[in-house]
Design a protein around this motif. Structure first.
Motif, mmCIF file in Angstrom:
data_model
loop_
_atom_site.group_PDB
_atom_site.id
_atom_site.type_symbol
_atom_site.label_atom_id
_atom_site.label_comp_id
_atom_site.label_asym_id
_atom_site.label_seq_id
_atom_site.Cartn_x
_atom_site.Cartn_y
_atom_site.Cartn_z
ATOM 1 N N GLY A 167 0.815 -1.214 0.000
ATOM 2 C CA GLY A 167 0.000 0.000 0.000
ATOM 3 C C GLY A 167 0.843 1.256 0.000
ATOM 4 N N LEU A 168 1.946 1.224 0.740
ATOM 5 C CA LEU A 168 2.843 2.376 0.777
ATOM 6 C C LEU A 168 3.483 2.598 -0.585
ATOM 7 N N ARG A 169 3.839 1.520 -1.283
ATOM 8 C CA ARG A 169 4.399 1.669 -2.634
ATOM 9 C C ARG A 169 3.370 2.312 -3.570
ATOM 10 N N ALA A 170 2.114 1.896 -3.453
ATOM 11 C CA ALA A 170 1.069 2.507 -4.273
ATOM 12 C C ALA A 170 0.941 3.993 -3.957
ATOM 13 N N PHE A 171 1.029 4.343 -2.695
ATOM 14 C CA PHE A 171 0.980 5.744 -2.287
ATOM 15 C C PHE A 171 2.153 6.509 -2.886
ATOM 16 N N GLN A 172 3.345 5.934 -2.797
ATOM 17 C CA GLN A 172 4.524 6.606 -3.346
ATOM 18 C C GLN A 172 4.384 6.833 -4.844
ATOM 19 N N ALA A 173 3.861 5.848 -5.554
ATOM 20 C CA ALA A 173 3.707 5.980 -7.007
ATOM 21 C C ALA A 173 2.746 7.112 -7.354
ATOM 22 N N ARG A 174 1.794 7.390 -6.476
ATOM 23 C CA ARG A 174 0.820 8.457 -6.741
ATOM 24 C C ARG A 174 1.332 9.837 -6.344
ATOM 25 N N HIS A 175 2.475 9.886 -5.685
ATOM 26 C CA HIS A 175 2.937 11.169 -5.155
ATOM 27 C C HIS A 175 4.334 11.556 -5.661
ATOM 28 N N GLY A 176 4.692 11.045 -6.830
ATOM 29 C CA GLY A 176 5.947 11.440 -7.445
ATOM 30 C C GLY A 176 7.177 11.005 -6.688
ATOM 31 N N LEU A 177 7.073 9.885 -5.969
ATOM 32 C CA LEU A 177 8.180 9.359 -5.172
ATOM 33 C C LEU A 177 8.673 8.042 -5.750
ATOM 34 N N ALA A 178 9.887 7.679 -5.422
ATOM 35 C CA ALA A 178 10.375 6.357 -5.801
ATOM 36 C C ALA A 178 9.567 5.306 -5.048
ATOM 37 N N ALA A 179 8.925 4.404 -5.784
ATOM 38 C CA ALA A 179 8.032 3.411 -5.163
ATOM 39 C C ALA A 179 8.841 2.228 -4.651
ATOM 40 N N ASP A 180 9.679 2.483 -3.635
ATOM 41 C CA ASP A 180 10.561 1.448 -3.101
ATOM 42 C C ASP A 180 10.088 0.874 -1.770
#
Length: 525
Positions: free
Chosen positions: A236-249
């Motif tokens: 879920g955190l990776r999905a959040f990162q992908a939506r906020h211009g962050l590295a989805a790591d």
């Protein structure tokens, strides 16, 4: 559509233009009616509000659904006046009629073109005005046709992102106003156990994090909550990162934690600013257009038919540095492609960066394929102290020959503008893998230049991919004039909607949102 007779319209010539743009044939259909209605719309009949009056009031009360403010139109005051209309005399009815007309004209103008006429320079973009849009004329024609809702829909921006962003505003406003879900941001998350949190580690904030991710839709409500930071919560955190211009790591560091702390109420305002920007972002009127959204670091190419834009191509881009070489925002027509281009080093870069580097490392001059050029266009290939001094004094300039090390790569897309900004390839493609990509001196580097050239040259059969690649690698500079100019829009929006409906947020790298927010708050009471 049959052209209206100018003698029917007289002073209402502009009304014809506006109606044709927004609601098709309403103007010609009701030209005779409009010519007879010098006093403007009438919202009452027999001392009672017409159905159209209630419909108009509904639009004003619901203006926040488009990121507008009902208070700007005194929607609640008009509601009270309409409710008490039966007690008003003729003068009172005329006053309410005029007030409702003014409110609707302003609402249509704001919905179509935005709420401010001029932006402060730091807001970063010029307001584009649709000079053919006449809200007063549109309102008269719509009332005559009994098609007020259709007119309002036609006045809304025709930008591809607008409907999805409008829906996103409703979702986030509902979240912000929910005392249970919105209340999850009432207190900050617990401190991380170290500088960052990696999957598998223990953390007291796992439960609070999971609840926020569920509220935002990044984690299913049925997800199992582990005692440690692992499993579905990491996904879920990776999905959040992908939506906020962050590295989805899946790693929670300072940047991710900062985005997790942004409340839904703040996101509501961010979406409202996004909707406002779409009202004065240059519209996609040409059959084919290219749009670069600077804070998203993305380019999209569209074909446009009527009010419908179809996405054909998208790719990552690199834009100007946030600190000192920001990419300006404007719209111009692409007219040329340069294959195997020279890079004419701008004097500011040559004097501030390149000359000092060449003084420290003279071998860099030959390795990178630089040469001096005098006022007559003659190339000088010898590096001397005298030539460097001439560059500093503006008597010589420096350019880089075509080749594998050329800063522009092997293709340049030219849309003439006062800022000397263009699209180009790059010999350093590794930077496209980074989530934040503001590394250039202002021009825009494109990830897939062959695909972009294919889009630009679509419909020109002699320029297939093989010929495009051959021209790019020839090593001899050549310029191709486009048969039909192509619109290029350099825009700035920190929120968007993905094709699958996910709401995407991007960093306000240039601070333009903050400036726009302040300008809107000062604009009008």
């Amino acid at each position: 559509m049959t052209r209206c007779d100018p003698s029917v319209w007289g002073w209402r010539r502009h009304l014809h233009s506006a109606c044709r743009l927004a609601v098709g044939g309403l103007c010609c259909m009701f030209a005779a009616w409009a010519a007879a209605q010098d006093e403007g719309p009438t919202w009452f009949a027999g001392g009672r509000p017409r159905e159209a009056a209630h419909q108009a009031l509904g639009f004003l009360l619901a203006a926040e659904a488009d990121g507008l403010a009902p208070t700007d139109y005194d929607a609640e005051g008009l509601a009270r006046q309409l409710a008490g209309a039966e007690a008003l005399d003729a003068a009172g009815l005329r006053a309410v009629d005029a007030a409702l007309t003014r409110a609707m004209r302003r609402y249509l103008a704001d919905l179509h073109g935005g709420r401010i006429d001029q932006l402060p320079s730091q807001a970063g973009q010029q307001v584009e005005r649709d000079e053919g849009f006449d809200p007063a004329g549109l309102l008269r024609a719509a009332l005559a046709a009994g098609r007020l809702a259709e007119a309002v829909h036609g006045a809304a921006p025709a930008q591809p992102d607008y409907p999805g962003l409008r829906r996103a505003l409703g979702v986030y406003r509902e979240l912000a106003e929910d005392p249970l879900r919105g209340g999850l941001w009432g207190a900050p998350l617990p401190p991380l156990p170290g500088r960052k949190l990696e999957p598998g580690q223990a953390w007291a904030g796992v439960g609070d994090l999971a609840r926020r991710l569920v509220a935002l839709g990044d984690l299913p409500a049925r997800a199992r909550l582990p005692g440690r930071y692992e499993g579905e919560v990491v996904a879920g955190l990776r999905a959040f990162q992908a939506r906020h211009g962050l590295a989805a790591d899946g790693v929670i560091g300072r940047a991710t934690l900062a985005q997790l702390e942004v409340s839904p109420a703040h996101r509501v305002r961010q979406i409202e600013l996004g909707l406002e920007r779409l009202r004065w972002t240059p519209r996609l009127r040409a059959p084919r257009s290219i749009v670069v959204n600077v804070p998203e670091f993305m380019l999209r190419a569209y074909t446009v038919e009527g009010r419908r834009a179809t996405l054909v191509l998208q790719m990552r881009v690199i834009v100007g540095k946030a600190l000192d070489t920001r990419t300006p925002l404007f719209a111009e027509d692409m007219r040329f492609i340069e294959f195997s281009p020279y890079w004419n080093v701008p004097p500011s870069i040559a004097q501030a960066e390149l000359v000092p580097k060449l003084q420290r490392s003279p071998g860099y001059f030959a390795r990178q394929g630089f040469e001096f050029v005098d006022g007559d266009g003659r190339a000088l290939t010898t590096l001397t102290a005298e030539n460097l001094e001439a560059v500093l004094r503006g008597r010589l300039r420096i350019r880089q020959r075509p080749g594998p090390k050329n800063a522009l790569g092997d293709i340049k897309f030219v849309f003439p503008n006062d800022e000397n900004i263009y699209l180009h390839h790059t010999p350093s493609p590794g930077l496209f893998a980074r989530p934040r990509r503001d590394f250039s001196h202002g021009c825009i580097r494109v990830e897939s230049p062959v695909a972009l050239a294919g889009f630009v040259l679509a419909g020109v059969p002699e320029w297939d991919e093989i010929r495009i690649r051959e021209a790019m690698t020839r090593g001899t500079s050549s310029t191709l004039r486009l048969r039909e100019p192509l619109r290029v829009v350099l825009a700035y929006n920190t929120v968007g909607v993905a094709p699958d409906g996910r709401v995407m947020f991007y960093p306000d790298i240039y601070g333009h949102d903050a400036a726009l927010d302040e300008a809107l708050r000062r604009a009008r009471p």
